[in-house]
Design an enzyme around this catalytic site. Structure first.
Site, PDB file in Angstrom:
ATOM      1  N   ASP A   1       0.850  -1.187   0.000  1.00  0.00           N
ATOM      2  CA  ASP A   1       0.000   0.000   0.000  1.00  0.00           C
ATOM      3  C   ASP A   1       0.887   1.238   0.000  1.00  0.00           C
ATOM      4  OD1 ASP A   1      -2.055   1.846   0.418  1.00  0.00           O
ATOM      5  OD2 ASP A   1      -2.099   1.501   2.578  1.00  0.00           O
ATOM      6  N   SER A   2       0.666   2.156  -0.957  1.00  0.00           N
ATOM      7  CA  SER A   2       1.395   3.417  -1.034  1.00  0.00           C
ATOM      8  C   SER A   2       2.896   3.163  -1.221  1.00  0.00           C
ATOM      9  CB  SER A   2       1.111   4.272   0.201  1.00  0.00           C
ATOM     10  OG  SER A   2       1.604   5.567   0.031  1.00  0.00           O
ATOM     11  N   ALA A   3       3.737   3.510  -0.238  1.00  0.00           N
ATOM     12  CA  ALA A   3       5.157   3.185  -0.358  1.00  0.00           C
ATOM     13  C   ALA A   3       5.348   1.687  -0.540  1.00  0.00           C
ATOM     14  CB  ALA A   3       5.907   3.660   0.885  1.00  0.00           C
TER      15      ALA A   3
END
Length: 334
Positions: free
Chosen positions: A171-173
């Site tokens: 998720d995200s990074a």
């Protein structure tokens, strides 16, 4: 000595109060996690434990296994597909132990009926990129070693994990990390582990030129432009721009991904995400290179909704999308 030179260090960068960079280069970290969630949702259907996977850097991962009485359906095997998960946090904050990421992994394990491996990685600015990418690779190599160990593997993995049906997500990074794992290992680079697909949830990509979704992002967004820029300043190698190959897979210095076999990729973006246009661009360019990439957009949501609202209905929709992707690929012959 001038008064200014003798003044005490002051905060020059602050990421949600969790990590602060001081003027003298010191980094302060709060031991308290943020993003509290409703802990009463844990019904005991999933058991979990922590395991050290990298003694050199004291990195742990958390294993999640649905209990034997839990309903497991949709997969053509008695053992469970494995979902590796890398948390978000701009490469600067977050941990497998934070209640929100823990809750999300509990939900993934329970509702997907899979074995979840949630791995930590070193954080910036103490450990700038590519440290997180290397730690992601170390976690997957640990999984490969477990598969090779057979009966000598961790007992939970030996009993319950189907190493021929592994998915890598983030998720995200963590979505950025998952992309780099697809490039580094692809479907078959961890034999006897077989990676069936990669799941990128609102992956953190960037570039030197602003996109429309970046320019139009409201200041009160969960991830706004100011915070996005701060994360990248702290996470990228010193002196690097957002066109660095780790952050921009299609930047002027990035190697061509044309010859790379990545395997199937699912990209999930959010309608009101500051990174939406980056993620759509990623899908378009990967498809132009002949990659098998699917794009799903969650309406009405902004960046980080999986991490901040793990028990919400939008996350329920996300889990159903992931389940369909995993079920289809798990049941494909290879």
């Amino acid at each position: 000595m001038s008064p200014s030179s003798s003044s005490p260090p002051h905060v020059v960068e602050d990421c949600r109060g969790v990590v602060q960079l001081l003027s003298d280069g010191t980094v302060r970290r709060s031991p308290d996690p943020i993003f509290p969630v409703d802990s009463d949702r844990d019904d005991g259907s999933v058991e979990w434990k922590d395991v050290l996977f990298d003694p050199t850097h004291s990195l742990f991962l958390r294993l999640y296994r649905p209990r034997p009485s839990h309903e497991l359906s949709g997969y053509d095997n008695e053992k469970l597909p494995v979902l590796v998960y890398f948390h978000g946090g701009g490469f600067c904050i977050g941990s497998r132990t934070w209640p929100n990421f823990h809750a999300g992994c509990l939900r993934l394990a329970a509702e997907l009926g899979v074995f979840v491996v949630s791995a930590d990685y070193r954080l910036a600015p103490e450990h700038r990129l590519p440290a997180a990418i290397e730690d992601g690779a170390t976690a997957l190599l640990w999984l490969k070693a477990q598969a090779e160990a057979g009966a000598g593997a961790d007992p939970w993995l030996a009993e319950s994990a189907d190493f021929s049906r592994v998915f890598v997500s983030g998720d995200s990074a963590g979505g950025n990390i998952a992309h780099h794992m697809a490039v580094r290992f692809g479907p078959a680079g961890l034999n006897p582990v077989r990676i069936r697909g990669f799941i990128l949830l609102m992956p953190a990509f960037g570039g030197a030129d602003r996109t429309r979704s970046e320019l139009e992002c409201p200041a009160d967004a969960f991830l706004n432009l100011e915070l996005f820029d701060r994360y990248t300043r702290l996470a990228l190698p010193r002196g690097a721009t957002k066109n660095h190959p780790i952050f921009n897979p299609f930047g002027p210095e990035s190697p061509s991904l044309g010859p790379v076999e990545t395997g199937p990729i699912l990209v999930v973006t959010a309608e009101r995400d500051i990174l939406r246009d980056r993620d759509v661009e990623y899908v378009v360019k990967m498809r132009e290179l002949g990659k098998r990439v699917e794009l799903v957009e969650i309406q009405g949501q902004e960046h980080g909704f999986f991490a901040t609202k793990p028990w919400s209905e939008p996350v329920g929709e996300l889990v159903r999308i992931i389940k369909r992707f995993m079920t289809e690929l798990s049941n494909e012959s290879v």
